[in-house]
Design an enzyme around this catalytic site. Structure first.
Site, short mmCIF file in Angstrom:
data_model
loop_
_atom_site.label_atom_id
_atom_site.label_comp_id
_atom_site.label_asym_id
_atom_site.label_seq_id
_atom_site.Cartn_x
_atom_site.Cartn_y
_atom_site.Cartn_z
CG ASN A 147 1.66 2.73 -5.54
OD1 ASN A 147 3.00 3.78 -6.33
ND2 ASN A 147 2.43 1.94 -5.30
CD GLU A 172 5.66 1.98 -8.56
OE1 GLU A 172 4.30 1.51 -7.35
OE2 GLU A 172 7.03 0.78 -8.53
CG ASP A 201 0.38 -3.78 -17.49
OD1 ASP A 201 1.69 -4.69 -17.11
OD2 ASP A 201 0.04 -3.34 -16.76
CB ILE A 235 -9.72 -4.90 -13.61
CG1 ILE A 235 -8.65 -4.55 -12.74
CG2 ILE A 235 -11.11 -4.48 -13.90
CD1 ILE A 235 -9.68 -4.62 -11.18
CG HIS A 284 3.56 -1.77 -15.56
ND1 HIS A 284 3.30 -2.92 -15.37
CD2 HIS A 284 4.62 -1.44 -16.01
CE1 HIS A 284 3.84 -3.98 -15.23
NE2 HIS A 284 4.80 -3.08 -16.09
CG LEU A 344 -0.57 -7.38 -7.42
CD1 LEU A 344 0.18 -8.92 -6.58
CD2 LEU A 344 0.63 -7.28 -8.45
N GLY A 354 0.60 -1.05 -0.37
CA GLY A 354 -0.45 -0.30 0.54
C GLY A 354 0.56 1.49 0.13
C1 GRF Z 1 5.47 -2.18 -6.48
O1 GRF Z 1 6.31 -3.45 -6.86
C2 GRF Z 1 5.17 -1.49 -6.65
O2 GRF Z 1 5.81 -1.57 -7.90
C3 GRF Z 1 3.74 -1.70 -7.81
O3 GRF Z 1 3.34 -2.52 -7.11
C4 GRF Z 1 3.80 -3.20 -6.28
C5 GRF Z 1 2.77 -2.46 -4.64
O4 GRF Z 1 2.98 -1.51 -4.63
N1 GRF Z 1 3.06 -0.06 -8.40
P1 GRF Z 1 2.19 -0.95 -3.25
O5 GRF Z 1 3.39 -0.97 -1.95
O6 GRF Z 1 1.46 -2.22 -2.64
O7 GRF Z 1 1.69 -0.20 -3.66
#
Ligand code: GRF
Length: 207
Positions: free
Chosen positions: A14, A181, A151, A94, A110, A91, A12
């Site tokens: 992001n 990111e 993607d 969708i 991505h 992951l 989490g």
């Molecule tokens: C990381 O590999 C990031 O590069 C990709 O998703 C994975 C986990 O991201 N976007 P987060 O810390 O769960 O946001």
């Protein structure tokens, strides 16, 4: 005020970047109304709870039949009436029923410069392992709209990140997160919230 549903699967970071930019006023016109995880062990859920945001899980353990999982995920999204669905380290591929319900209203981050190192099988550390194996000098991150592919949707923002001689996948992943990111996703949300983003003939225009 743009209502955001944020889909997560893991740490989490992001999501945290979005929450931090909303808290510090960098993003003024949006609010996270729900966090949805496909893993009940995702630390992202803890980040949501700390921020006082409703966090729900939709897991394949709860819904082993794919069509039922897809319907439950759509229901969890629909229930919070989002204007924008944000895939933040999500992951889950969708399902089409959700893509169809939210045309050009789902964005994904991505950890590479699409069309490099993306598509089926390219997620998490695997992306950075591939970049290092190919020997590219720069990589980065991409925010794109989600269409029926993996993607493959219209690209909104990209940011390049230098690869250093002794990078490991873990070191590179961290740099891409920190330098790209965690900046791009909040910036994309802010642009959309300001009404400055349109998609025309599969290409993104930013006013
Ligand atoms: C990381 O590999 C990031 O590069 C990709 O998703 C994975 C986990 O991201 N976007 P987060 O810390 O769960 O946001």
């Amino acid at each position: 005020m743009l209502r955001l549903a944020v889909l997560v699967s893991g740490g989490g970071t992001n999501l945290q970047a979005i929450l931090d930019r909303i808290a510090d006023g960098t993003i003024r016109e949006a609010q996270v109304v729900r966090v949805i995880s496909n893993s009940d062990r995702a630390f992202a859920l803890e980040r949501a709870r700390k921020a006082g945001i409703e966090a729900v899980c939709v897991t394949r353990k709860q819904h082993p039949v794919p069509e039922e999982f897809n319907a439950a995920l759509k229901e969890a999204i629909d229930a919070c009436r989002p204007d924008l669905v944000v895939l933040a380290g999500c992951l889950v591929v969708i399902p089409q029923i959700i893509v169809d319900a939210y045309p050009n209203r789902i964005i994904n981050i991505h950890p590479a410069l699409i069309p490099s190192f993306c598509g089926t099988g390219y997620y998490g550390l695997k992306v950075h392992e591939a970049a290092l194996a190919r020997g590219v000098r720069v990589t980065g991150a991409t925010v794109h709209f989600v269409d029926g592919g993996t993607d493959t949707g219209p690209i909104l923002l990209q940011k390049a990140v230098e690869i250093h001689q002794d990078d490991t996948p873990e070191i590179l992943q961290r740099r891409v997160m920190e330098e790209a990111e965690w900046k791009l996703l909040p910036e994309a949300i802010s642009l959309i919230a300001q009404g400055r983003v349109t998609v025309e003939d599969g290409r993104v225009r930013i006013k």
